[in-house]
Design a protein around this motif. Structure first.
Motif, mmCIF file in Angstrom:
data_model
loop_
_atom_site.group_PDB
_atom_site.id
_atom_site.type_symbol
_atom_site.label_atom_id
_atom_site.label_comp_id
_atom_site.label_asym_id
_atom_site.label_seq_id
_atom_site.Cartn_x
_atom_site.Cartn_y
_atom_site.Cartn_z
ATOM 1 N N SER A 65 -3.594 4.506 0.293
ATOM 2 C CA SER A 65 -4.075 3.879 -0.941
ATOM 3 C C SER A 65 -4.776 2.561 -0.664
ATOM 4 O O SER A 65 -4.759 2.032 0.452
ATOM 5 C CB SER A 65 -2.900 3.615 -1.886
ATOM 6 O OG SER A 65 -2.142 2.508 -1.415
ATOM 7 N N ALA A 66 -5.333 2.010 -1.712
ATOM 8 C CA ALA A 66 -5.830 0.638 -1.679
ATOM 9 C C ALA A 66 -4.655 -0.295 -1.401
ATOM 10 O O ALA A 66 -3.495 0.072 -1.592
ATOM 11 C CB ALA A 66 -6.477 0.291 -3.016
ATOM 12 N N THR A 67 -4.966 -1.495 -0.955
ATOM 13 C CA THR A 67 -3.915 -2.464 -0.648
ATOM 14 C C THR A 67 -3.981 -3.651 -1.597
ATOM 15 O O THR A 67 -5.044 -3.983 -2.119
ATOM 16 C CB THR A 67 -4.036 -2.983 0.795
ATOM 17 O OG1 THR A 67 -5.298 -3.633 0.949
ATOM 18 C CG2 THR A 67 -3.924 -1.864 1.800
ATOM 19 N N GLN B 93 -5.526 7.574 -7.267
ATOM 20 C CA GLN B 93 -6.693 7.635 -6.396
ATOM 21 C C GLN B 93 -6.336 8.227 -5.034
ATOM 22 O O GLN B 93 -7.060 9.072 -4.505
ATOM 23 C CB GLN B 93 -7.284 6.239 -6.198
ATOM 24 C CG GLN B 93 -7.900 5.660 -7.434
ATOM 25 C CD GLN B 93 -8.376 4.232 -7.208
ATOM 26 O OE1 GLN B 93 -8.013 3.583 -6.218
ATOM 27 N NE2 GLN B 93 -9.181 3.739 -8.114
ATOM 28 N N PHE C 7 0.869 -1.177 0.000
ATOM 29 C CA PHE C 7 0.000 0.000 0.000
ATOM 30 C C PHE C 7 0.901 1.220 0.000
ATOM 31 O O PHE C 7 2.133 1.097 0.016
ATOM 32 C CB PHE C 7 -0.903 0.008 1.242
ATOM 33 C CG PHE C 7 -0.123 0.347 2.483
ATOM 34 C CD1 PHE C 7 -0.150 1.618 3.015
ATOM 35 C CD2 PHE C 7 0.692 -0.602 3.083
ATOM 36 C CE1 PHE C 7 0.607 1.936 4.133
ATOM 37 C CE2 PHE C 7 1.449 -0.301 4.200
ATOM 38 C CZ PHE C 7 1.408 0.975 4.731
ATOM 39 N N VAL D 147 -3.304 3.366 -8.841
ATOM 40 C CA VAL D 147 -3.672 3.293 -7.432
ATOM 41 C C VAL D 147 -3.159 4.523 -6.686
ATOM 42 O O VAL D 147 -3.865 5.091 -5.840
ATOM 43 C CB VAL D 147 -3.176 1.973 -6.803
ATOM 44 C CG1 VAL D 147 -3.359 1.967 -5.295
ATOM 45 C CG2 VAL D 147 -3.924 0.803 -7.425
#
Length: 171
Positions: free
Chosen positions: A101-103, A156, A85, A153
């Motif tokens: 962030s997303a993982t 975002q 992440f 990613v």
């Protein structure tokens, strides 16, 4: 025009920052400069705290290197709960925005090497045969079959970290 200093020379991170700033503030509203600064944490940070500390320290160092800028941005990637992440930290003279962030869950074969002391980027390059994969699609691109990339990613998370800078409710 905003002067935005990226606390990185990584093309995947710079692309994400440029794209996010252009979407939020308008096309051609920002000049992006890149500076190579230290994070103050290991090359491969572990845990959310250490990773966010690295991003915050990069922003501090970027501000010292380029004090005339309007924004300073850092993206620090880490490993937490068997996943990769990143933390994004953005500052201007008045405030800070941060977002995680997303993982991406990592396979055991990769985690084994990272836990043994190797950084994720070199491990992924050795495993895939892609030179400097961390400066390109990253583990995210490899394991999602290109549906997501490291830059997408990060993008975002940069958008999320920019929220305090363009929404009056944060002020």
């Amino acid at each position: 025009m905003y002067e935005v200093v990226c606390a990185t020379t990584n093309p995947a991170k710079i692309q994400a920052i440029l794209r996010a700033f252009s979407e939020i503030f308008g096309e051609a509203s920002c000049h992006i400069a890149s500076v190579d600064v230290e994070s103050g944490v290991p090359e491969q940070p572990f845990g959310s705290h250490e990773t966010r500390t690295g991003a915050r320290q990069r922003v501090i160092n970027a501000r010292q290197a380029c004090p005339q800028a309007d924004f300073w941005v850092a993206i620090e990637a880490g490993i937490d709960d068997d996943s990769t992440f990143s933390w994004v930290v953005i500052e201007n003279a008045q405030q800070r925005g941060e977002a995680r962030s997303a993982t991406l869950p990592l396979p055991a074969v990769i985690l084994e090497k990272v836990r043994a002391g190797e950084a994720l980027g070199p491990v992924m390059s050795a495993w895939t045969g892609i030179d400097e994969v961390g400066r390109k699609e990253g583990a995210i691109g490899v394991f999602t079959g290109g549906k997501l990339t490291r830059s997408s990613v990060y993008h975002q998370a940069v958008i999320l970290a920019l929220s305090p800078f363009h929404n009056a409710i944060y002020r």
